[in-house]
Design a protein around this motif. Sequence first.
Motif, PDB file in Angstrom:
ATOM      1  N   THR A  13       0.838  -1.203   0.000  1.00 58.39           N
ATOM      2  CA  THR A  13       0.000   0.000   0.000  1.00 58.39           C
ATOM      3  C   THR A  13       0.872   1.252   0.000  1.00 58.39           C
ATOM      4  O   THR A  13       0.652   2.196  -0.760  1.00 58.39           O
ATOM      5  CB  THR A  13      -0.931  -0.002   1.239  1.00 58.39           C
ATOM      6  N   LEU A  14       1.876   1.235   0.874  1.00 63.71           N
ATOM      7  CA  LEU A  14       2.831   2.347   0.956  1.00 63.71           C
ATOM      8  C   LEU A  14       3.511   2.571  -0.401  1.00 63.71           C
ATOM      9  O   LEU A  14       3.671   3.716  -0.847  1.00 63.71           O
ATOM     10  CB  LEU A  14       3.852   1.998   2.042  1.00 63.71           C
ATOM     11  N   GLY A  15       3.882   1.490  -1.058  1.00 61.30           N
ATOM     12  CA  GLY A  15       4.548   1.605  -2.357  1.00 61.30           C
ATOM     13  C   GLY A  15       3.675   2.343  -3.358  1.00 61.30           C
ATOM     14  O   GLY A  15       4.139   3.229  -4.087  1.00 61.30           O
ATOM     15  N   GLY A  16       2.383   2.023  -3.361  1.00 64.23           N
ATOM     16  CA  GLY A  16       1.453   2.685  -4.279  1.00 64.23           C
ATOM     17  C   GLY A  16       1.342   4.174  -3.994  1.00 64.23           C
ATOM     18  O   GLY A  16       1.257   4.998  -4.914  1.00 64.23           O
ATOM     19  N   ILE A  17       1.359   4.528  -2.712  1.00 62.74           N
ATOM     20  CA  ILE A  17       1.270   5.951  -2.329  1.00 62.74           C
ATOM     21  C   ILE A  17       2.562   6.678  -2.708  1.00 62.74           C
ATOM     22  O   ILE A  17       2.545   7.742  -3.323  1.00 62.74           O
ATOM     23  CB  ILE A  17       0.957   6.069  -0.816  1.00 62.74           C
ATOM     24  N   GLY A  18       3.689   6.062  -2.369  1.00 64.13           N
ATOM     25  CA  GLY A  18       4.982   6.680  -2.687  1.00 64.13           C
ATOM     26  C   GLY A  18       5.194   6.833  -4.186  1.00 64.13           C
ATOM     27  O   GLY A  18       5.790   7.808  -4.654  1.00 64.13           O
TER      28      GLY A  18
ATOM     29  N   ALA B 228      25.775   3.140  13.821  1.00 65.60           N
ATOM     30  CA  ALA B 228      25.120   2.571  12.640  1.00 65.60           C
ATOM     31  C   ALA B 228      24.003   3.459  12.096  1.00 65.60           C
ATOM     32  O   ALA B 228      23.577   3.288  10.952  1.00 65.60           O
ATOM     33  CB  ALA B 228      24.570   1.188  12.972  1.00 65.60           C
ATOM     34  N   PHE B 229      23.520   4.401  12.906  1.00 65.65           N
ATOM     35  CA  PHE B 229      22.361   5.203  12.494  1.00 65.65           C
ATOM     36  C   PHE B 229      22.560   6.655  12.881  1.00 65.65           C
ATOM     37  O   PHE B 229      23.408   6.967  13.715  1.00 65.65           O
ATOM     38  CB  PHE B 229      21.080   4.651  13.161  1.00 65.65           C
ATOM     39  N   ASP B 230      21.779   7.539  12.272  1.00 66.98           N
ATOM     40  CA  ASP B 230      21.775   8.933  12.730  1.00 66.98           C
ATOM     41  C   ASP B 230      20.355   9.487  12.672  1.00 66.98           C
ATOM     42  O   ASP B 230      19.418   8.807  12.239  1.00 66.98           O
ATOM     43  CB  ASP B 230      22.803   9.791  11.974  1.00 66.98           C
ATOM     44  N   VAL B 231      20.223  10.723  13.145  1.00 64.90           N
ATOM     45  CA  VAL B 231      18.901  11.343  13.287  1.00 64.90           C
ATOM     46  C   VAL B 231      18.804  12.511  12.310  1.00 64.90           C
ATOM     47  O   VAL B 231      19.619  13.435  12.354  1.00 64.90           O
ATOM     48  CB  VAL B 231      18.702  11.874  14.724  1.00 64.90           C
ATOM     49  N   THR B 232      17.830  12.461  11.438  1.00 66.49           N
ATOM     50  CA  THR B 232      17.577  13.574  10.523  1.00 66.49           C
ATOM     51  C   THR B 232      16.443  14.423  11.090  1.00 66.49           C
ATOM     52  O   THR B 232      15.329  13.934  11.261  1.00 66.49           O
ATOM     53  CB  THR B 232      17.188  13.054   9.125  1.00 66.49           C
ATOM     54  N   PRO B 233      16.716  15.694  11.398  1.00 64.61           N
ATOM     55  CA  PRO B 233      15.655  16.541  11.955  1.00 64.61           C
ATOM     56  C   PRO B 233      14.518  16.730  10.947  1.00 64.61           C
ATOM     57  O   PRO B 233      14.750  16.737   9.733  1.00 64.61           O
ATOM     58  CB  PRO B 233      16.360  17.878  12.224  1.00 64.61           C
ATOM     59  N   PRO B 234      13.302  16.906  11.454  1.00 64.13           N
ATOM     60  CA  PRO B 234      12.128  16.968  10.560  1.00 64.13           C
ATOM     61  C   PRO B 234      12.219  18.068   9.503  1.00 64.13           C
ATOM     62  O   PRO B 234      11.658  17.923   8.418  1.00 64.13           O
ATOM     63  CB  PRO B 234      10.954  17.222  11.529  1.00 64.13           C
ATOM     64  N   ARG B 235      12.945  19.174   9.780  1.00 62.07           N
ATOM     65  CA  ARG B 235      12.960  20.261   8.799  1.00 62.07           C
ATOM     66  C   ARG B 235      13.665  19.888   7.497  1.00 62.07           C
ATOM     67  O   ARG B 235      13.522  20.577   6.498  1.00 62.07           O
ATOM     68  CB  ARG B 235      13.584  21.521   9.402  1.00 62.07           C
ATOM     69  N   TYR B 236      14.399  18.790   7.490  1.00 65.52           N
ATOM     70  CA  TYR B 236      15.058  18.350   6.255  1.00 65.52           C
ATOM     71  C   TYR B 236      14.280  17.267   5.521  1.00 65.52           C
ATOM     72  O   TYR B 236      14.762  16.718   4.526  1.00 65.52           O
ATOM     73  CB  TYR B 236      16.477  17.845   6.560  1.00 65.52           C
ATOM     74  N   VAL B 237      13.118  16.912   6.048  1.00 64.84           N
ATOM     75  CA  VAL B 237      12.325  15.835   5.450  1.00 64.84           C
ATOM     76  C   VAL B 237      11.087  16.442   4.799  1.00 64.84           C
ATOM     77  O   VAL B 237      10.361  17.212   5.423  1.00 64.84           O
ATOM     78  CB  VAL B 237      11.910  14.811   6.538  1.00 64.84           C
ATOM     79  N   ASP B 238      10.867  16.120   3.539  1.00 66.05           N
ATOM     80  CA  ASP B 238       9.708  16.676   2.835  1.00 66.05           C
ATOM     81  C   ASP B 238       8.450  15.860   3.027  1.00 66.05           C
ATOM     82  O   ASP B 238       7.360  16.414   3.130  1.00 66.05           O
ATOM     83  CB  ASP B 238      10.039  16.819   1.342  1.00 66.05           C
ATOM     84  N   ALA B 239       8.578  14.537   3.047  1.00 66.01           N
ATOM     85  CA  ALA B 239       7.381  13.707   3.199  1.00 66.01           C
ATOM     86  C   ALA B 239       7.749  12.378   3.831  1.00 66.01           C
ATOM     87  O   ALA B 239       8.795  11.796   3.516  1.00 66.01           O
ATOM     88  CB  ALA B 239       6.730  13.467   1.847  1.00 66.01           C
ATOM     89  N   ILE B 240       6.888  11.931   4.737  1.00 61.67           N
ATOM     90  CA  ILE B 240       6.992  10.565   5.252  1.00 61.67           C
ATOM     91  C   ILE B 240       5.839   9.789   4.637  1.00 61.67           C
ATOM     92  O   ILE B 240       4.669  10.139   4.820  1.00 61.67           O
ATOM     93  CB  ILE B 240       6.938  10.537   6.793  1.00 61.67           C
ATOM     94  N   VAL B 241       6.194   8.779   3.863  1.00 67.47           N
ATOM     95  CA  VAL B 241       5.185   7.994   3.157  1.00 67.47           C
ATOM     96  C   VAL B 241       4.918   6.722   3.959  1.00 67.47           C
ATOM     97  O   VAL B 241       5.837   5.939   4.214  1.00 67.47           O
ATOM     98  CB  VAL B 241       5.669   7.641   1.735  1.00 67.47           C
ATOM     99  N   THR B 242       3.674   6.544   4.399  1.00 70.20           N
ATOM    100  CA  THR B 242       3.279   5.353   5.149  1.00 70.20           C
ATOM    101  C   THR B 242       2.133   4.674   4.405  1.00 70.20           C
ATOM    102  O   THR B 242       1.613   5.223   3.422  1.00 70.20           O
ATOM    103  CB  THR B 242       2.768   5.707   6.570  1.00 70.20           C
ATOM    104  N   GLU B 243       1.693   3.526   4.926  1.00 73.22           N
ATOM    105  CA  GLU B 243       0.536   2.851   4.313  1.00 73.22           C
ATOM    106  C   GLU B 243      -0.754   3.592   4.631  1.00 73.22           C
ATOM    107  O   GLU B 243      -1.801   3.305   4.049  1.00 73.22           O
ATOM    108  CB  GLU B 243       0.484   1.379   4.757  1.00 73.22           C
ATOM    109  N   ARG B 244      -0.703   4.549   5.565  1.00 75.72           N
ATOM    110  CA  ARG B 244      -1.886   5.351   5.890  1.00 75.72           C
ATOM    111  C   ARG B 244      -1.923   6.657   5.116  1.00 75.72           C
ATOM    112  O   ARG B 244      -2.764   7.513   5.361  1.00 75.72           O
ATOM    113  CB  ARG B 244      -1.903   5.684   7.381  1.00 75.72           C
ATOM    114  N   GLY B 245      -0.982   6.858   4.214  1.00 76.79           N
ATOM    115  CA  GLY B 245      -0.936   8.094   3.450  1.00 76.79           C
ATOM    116  C   GLY B 245       0.417   8.764   3.629  1.00 76.79           C
ATOM    117  O   GLY B 245       1.296   8.251   4.325  1.00 76.79           O
TER     118      GLY B 245
END
Length: 332
Positions: free
Chosen positions: A111-116, A290-307
């Motif tokens: 579902t997420l794939g279709g939205i993305g 192994a990981f880092d944190v990207t602050p929300p201001r650098y993210v344009d969209a979070i694509v989930t199965e809910r939209g």
Amino acid sequence: AEPEVVPAVESTADAIAAMEIRGAATIADAAAAALATQAEGSPAETPAAFRRGLRAAARTLYETRPTAVSLPNALRYVLRGVDGDTVAELRASTIDRAASFRRDLEHARETLGGIGANRLRDGDVVLTHCHSTDALACVEAALEDGKSLEAIVKETRPRKQGHITATQLREWGVPVTLIVDGAARRYLDAADHVLVGADSIAADGSVINKIGTSGLAVVARERGVPVMVAAQTIKLHPDTLTGHTVAIETRDEREVLSDEERASIRSSDAPDGSVGEPGSEDGLTVENPAFDVTPPRYVDAIVTERGQFPPESIVTLMRELFGDTTDEPWAE
Ligand code: RUB
């Protein structure tokens, strides 16, 4: 007596820790499958012993890797559905619950794939980091819609998960340009999207993903390239609603510098010619988060199965899906 964890659960846990099973969604899927295996193989003769064994199995799995919240979310989902008065009933409900978790996971990815895919236009170039099944689901759905895409794939040191991404994309016929991580800024002008997955998403919309994601997002913003994060809701980290931070895994320094490489640096450098051991006091430190944190201001969209959501509004979805219960049903 010690509650018994079946050997197949121990093997799954070892494979997750060794990264033979890796990536947030795949780890969650394997953990749910392992709980079903525990239920099938449990030698317990009483409901209490069965539940103890299941909790011990969940703890074994939980302790493998700390960053991807899909793992504890999967364990919680399965353990909450364990129901019955007899061992047979408990066994059956555990197996059912694990199976429904795994079906939902696969369905959510599709579902997420279709939205993305709706964000991707014919002819677009995506720039990827690491290997994410959720991110690749967006590419797959866009290809199924008849769009043609190209990809610039970051190698992703030290473990080169970019090779897994490149393999999958080539199987789908997508032209791939593989680059070293340090080349990302140079190649951003040729990209229409940065497309990555997530191990966890915090209540403020911060994205926790493979080390290097945050630097990539910052330069993407500088170059005007939108950053798209594909993450099904199992990646939402409910503990962050109550102010907890997400643990960032640190891995073995030998992933970065082998013993041999360390010895050669040490011998050419040290006046006494002695060879340092990893972790020894020889003035050479290797760090391997192994990981880092990207602050929300650098993210344009979070694509989930809910939209698709702007990162700032993810908290609403998190409350709806998880409330603020952050119990640990695997605790002793
Ligand atoms: C994998 C990684 C992936 C996310 C999302 O890190 O950072 O981007 O887990 O993957 P590692 P998916 O290789 O250290 O596990 O979309 O498949 O859940």
